[in-house]
Design a protein around this motif. Structure first.
Motif, PDB file in Angstrom:
ATOM      1  N   ASP A   1      29.481  37.624 -65.005  1.00  0.00           N
ATOM      2  CA  ASP A   1      28.496  37.900 -63.953  1.00  0.00           C
ATOM      3  C   ASP A   1      29.164  38.119 -62.597  1.00  0.00           C
ATOM      4  O   ASP A   1      28.732  38.970 -61.820  1.00  0.00           O
ATOM      5  CB  ASP A   1      27.480  36.760 -63.876  1.00  0.00           C
ATOM      6  N   ALA A   2      30.209  37.365 -62.319  1.00  0.00           N
ATOM      7  CA  ALA A   2      30.915  37.527 -61.045  1.00  0.00           C
ATOM      8  C   ALA A   2      31.558  38.901 -60.950  1.00  0.00           C
ATOM      9  O   ALA A   2      31.488  39.569 -59.920  1.00  0.00           O
ATOM     10  CB  ALA A   2      31.967  36.432 -60.884  1.00  0.00           C
ATOM     11  N   LEU A   3      32.178  39.356 -62.047  1.00  0.00           N
ATOM     12  CA  LEU A   3      32.791  40.687 -62.043  1.00  0.00           C
ATOM     13  C   LEU A   3      31.739  41.780 -61.879  1.00  0.00           C
ATOM     14  O   LEU A   3      31.919  42.715 -61.106  1.00  0.00           O
ATOM     15  CB  LEU A   3      33.577  40.913 -63.333  1.00  0.00           C
ATOM     16  N   LEU A   4      30.645  41.644 -62.601  1.00  0.00           N
ATOM     17  CA  LEU A   4      29.602  42.674 -62.518  1.00  0.00           C
ATOM     18  C   LEU A   4      28.933  42.716 -61.145  1.00  0.00           C
ATOM     19  O   LEU A   4      28.438  43.757 -60.724  1.00  0.00           O
ATOM     20  CB  LEU A   4      28.558  42.457 -63.613  1.00  0.00           C
ATOM     21  N   SER A   5      28.932  41.586 -60.435  1.00  0.00           N
ATOM     22  CA  SER A   5      28.293  41.569 -59.120  1.00  0.00           C
ATOM     23  C   SER A   5      29.132  42.283 -58.066  1.00  0.00           C
ATOM     24  O   SER A   5      28.609  42.717 -57.043  1.00  0.00           O
ATOM     25  CB  SER A   5      28.013  40.128 -58.684  1.00  0.00           C
ATOM     26  N   VAL A   6      30.435  42.427 -58.289  1.00  0.00           N
ATOM     27  CA  VAL A   6      31.288  43.072 -57.289  1.00  0.00           C
ATOM     28  C   VAL A   6      31.856  44.414 -57.745  1.00  0.00           C
ATOM     29  O   VAL A   6      32.450  45.127 -56.952  1.00  0.00           O
ATOM     30  CB  VAL A   6      32.461  42.157 -56.873  1.00  0.00           C
TER      31      VAL A   6
ATOM     32  N   PRO B   1      30.898  50.246 -63.236  1.00  0.00           N
ATOM     33  CA  PRO B   1      31.644  50.733 -64.392  1.00  0.00           C
ATOM     34  C   PRO B   1      33.016  51.256 -63.980  1.00  0.00           C
ATOM     35  O   PRO B   1      33.182  51.827 -62.919  1.00  0.00           O
ATOM     36  CB  PRO B   1      30.773  51.860 -64.937  1.00  0.00           C
ATOM     37  N   GLY B   2      33.990  51.019 -64.823  1.00  0.00           N
ATOM     38  CA  GLY B   2      35.340  51.488 -64.556  1.00  0.00           C
ATOM     39  C   GLY B   2      36.355  50.393 -64.769  1.00  0.00           C
ATOM     40  O   GLY B   2      36.104  49.415 -65.448  1.00  0.00           O
ATOM     41  N   ARG B   3      37.492  50.553 -64.144  1.00  0.00           N
ATOM     42  CA  ARG B   3      38.599  49.617 -64.321  1.00  0.00           C
ATOM     43  C   ARG B   3      38.792  48.827 -63.039  1.00  0.00           C
ATOM     44  O   ARG B   3      38.834  49.391 -61.958  1.00  0.00           O
ATOM     45  CB  ARG B   3      39.862  50.390 -64.663  1.00  0.00           C
ATOM     46  N   VAL B   4      38.888  47.513 -63.187  1.00  0.00           N
ATOM     47  CA  VAL B   4      39.133  46.629 -62.055  1.00  0.00           C
ATOM     48  C   VAL B   4      40.525  46.037 -62.240  1.00  0.00           C
ATOM     49  O   VAL B   4      40.831  45.459 -63.277  1.00  0.00           O
ATOM     50  CB  VAL B   4      38.081  45.492 -61.995  1.00  0.00           C
ATOM     51  N   VAL B   5      41.382  46.203 -61.240  1.00  0.00           N
ATOM     52  CA  VAL B   5      42.739  45.668 -61.306  1.00  0.00           C
ATOM     53  C   VAL B   5      42.815  44.486 -60.353  1.00  0.00           C
ATOM     54  O   VAL B   5      42.551  44.615 -59.167  1.00  0.00           O
ATOM     55  CB  VAL B   5      43.785  46.739 -60.931  1.00  0.00           C
ATOM     56  N   ALA B   6      43.151  43.337 -60.909  1.00  0.00           N
ATOM     57  CA  ALA B   6      43.301  42.119 -60.119  1.00  0.00           C
ATOM     58  C   ALA B   6      44.732  41.625 -60.280  1.00  0.00           C
ATOM     59  O   ALA B   6      45.462  42.117 -61.136  1.00  0.00           O
ATOM     60  CB  ALA B   6      42.305  41.063 -60.613  1.00  0.00           C
ATOM     61  N   PRO B   7      45.150  40.665 -59.466  1.00  0.00           N
ATOM     62  CA  PRO B   7      46.532  40.189 -59.573  1.00  0.00           C
ATOM     63  C   PRO B   7      46.900  39.647 -60.957  1.00  0.00           C
ATOM     64  O   PRO B   7      48.027  39.761 -61.390  1.00  0.00           O
ATOM     65  CB  PRO B   7      46.612  39.069 -58.526  1.00  0.00           C
ATOM     66  N   SER B   8      45.933  39.069 -61.670  1.00  0.00           N
ATOM     67  CA  SER B   8      46.276  38.445 -62.949  1.00  0.00           C
ATOM     68  C   SER B   8      45.685  39.149 -64.167  1.00  0.00           C
ATOM     69  O   SER B   8      45.925  38.727 -65.283  1.00  0.00           O
ATOM     70  CB  SER B   8      45.822  36.985 -62.953  1.00  0.00           C
ATOM     71  N   ALA B   9      44.910  40.218 -63.969  1.00  0.00           N
ATOM     72  CA  ALA B   9      44.283  40.872 -65.124  1.00  0.00           C
ATOM     73  C   ALA B   9      43.814  42.274 -64.770  1.00  0.00           C
ATOM     74  O   ALA B   9      43.618  42.604 -63.611  1.00  0.00           O
ATOM     75  CB  ALA B   9      43.100  40.049 -65.609  1.00  0.00           C
ATOM     76  N   VAL B  10      43.650  43.070 -65.809  1.00  0.00           N
ATOM     77  CA  VAL B  10      43.007  44.377 -65.689  1.00  0.00           C
ATOM     78  C   VAL B  10      41.748  44.298 -66.537  1.00  0.00           C
ATOM     79  O   VAL B  10      41.795  43.930 -67.707  1.00  0.00           O
ATOM     80  CB  VAL B  10      43.923  45.512 -66.201  1.00  0.00           C
ATOM     81  N   VAL B  11      40.601  44.617 -65.948  1.00  0.00           N
ATOM     82  CA  VAL B  11      39.322  44.495 -66.631  1.00  0.00           C
ATOM     83  C   VAL B  11      38.672  45.863 -66.728  1.00  0.00           C
ATOM     84  O   VAL B  11      38.588  46.584 -65.733  1.00  0.00           O
ATOM     85  CB  VAL B  11      38.379  43.529 -65.866  1.00  0.00           C
ATOM     86  N   GLN B  12      38.237  46.235 -67.906  1.00  0.00           N
ATOM     87  CA  GLN B  12      37.517  47.499 -68.120  1.00  0.00           C
ATOM     88  C   GLN B  12      36.039  47.164 -68.248  1.00  0.00           C
ATOM     89  O   GLN B  12      35.655  46.350 -69.080  1.00  0.00           O
ATOM     90  CB  GLN B  12      38.018  48.181 -69.401  1.00  0.00           C
ATOM     91  N   ILE B  13      35.193  47.786 -67.436  1.00  0.00           N
ATOM     92  CA  ILE B  13      33.749  47.566 -67.478  1.00  0.00           C
ATOM     93  C   ILE B  13      33.104  48.860 -67.933  1.00  0.00           C
ATOM     94  O   ILE B  13      33.309  49.914 -67.333  1.00  0.00           O
ATOM     95  CB  ILE B  13      33.206  47.161 -66.095  1.00  0.00           C
TER      96      ILE B  13
END
Length: 75
Positions: A3-8, A11-23
Motif C-alpha cells: 500500500d505504501a508503494l502504491l500510494s507514492v 505503474p512502472g518501475r520504482v528504483v530504491a536504494p535497496s530494491a527495484v520494484v515493478q508495478i
C-alpha cells in the motif's frame, strides 16, 4: 509495504536504494457460475460431487495417566 508503494508510485518501475520494484496491473477472465440461468444451475447433468477431507489440530493431547505399554519396532 504494498500500500505504501502504491500510494507514492504508479505503474512502472520504482528504483530504491535497496530494491527495484515493478508495478503493473493485469486483467484476467474467470467463469462466473452465478451468472448462469437458474434452470442450468439446478440441472443434475451439470453437477459433480467432490469429496474433501479436512484435518484439524484441536490442541495438545490432554495429560492423563500414561498408557502402560512398550512400542516394539520390527524390520
Amino acid at each position: 509495504m504494498r500500500d505504501a508503494l502504491l500510494s507514492v508510485a504508479g505503474p512502472g518501475r520504482v528504483v530504491a536504494p535497496s530494491a527495484v520494484v515493478q508495478i503493473e496491473s493485469r486483467v484476467s477472465r474467470r467463469f462466473d457460475p452465478r451468472r448462469l440461468p437458474d434452470h442450468v444451475l439446478r440441472d443434475p447433468q451439470y453437477q459433480v460431487e467432490k469429496e474433501t477431507t479436512y484435518v484439524r489440530v484441536l490442541g495438545p493431547k490432554p495429560q492423563g495417566p500414561k498408557d502402560d505399554f512398550d512400542v516394539i519396532e520390527r524390520d
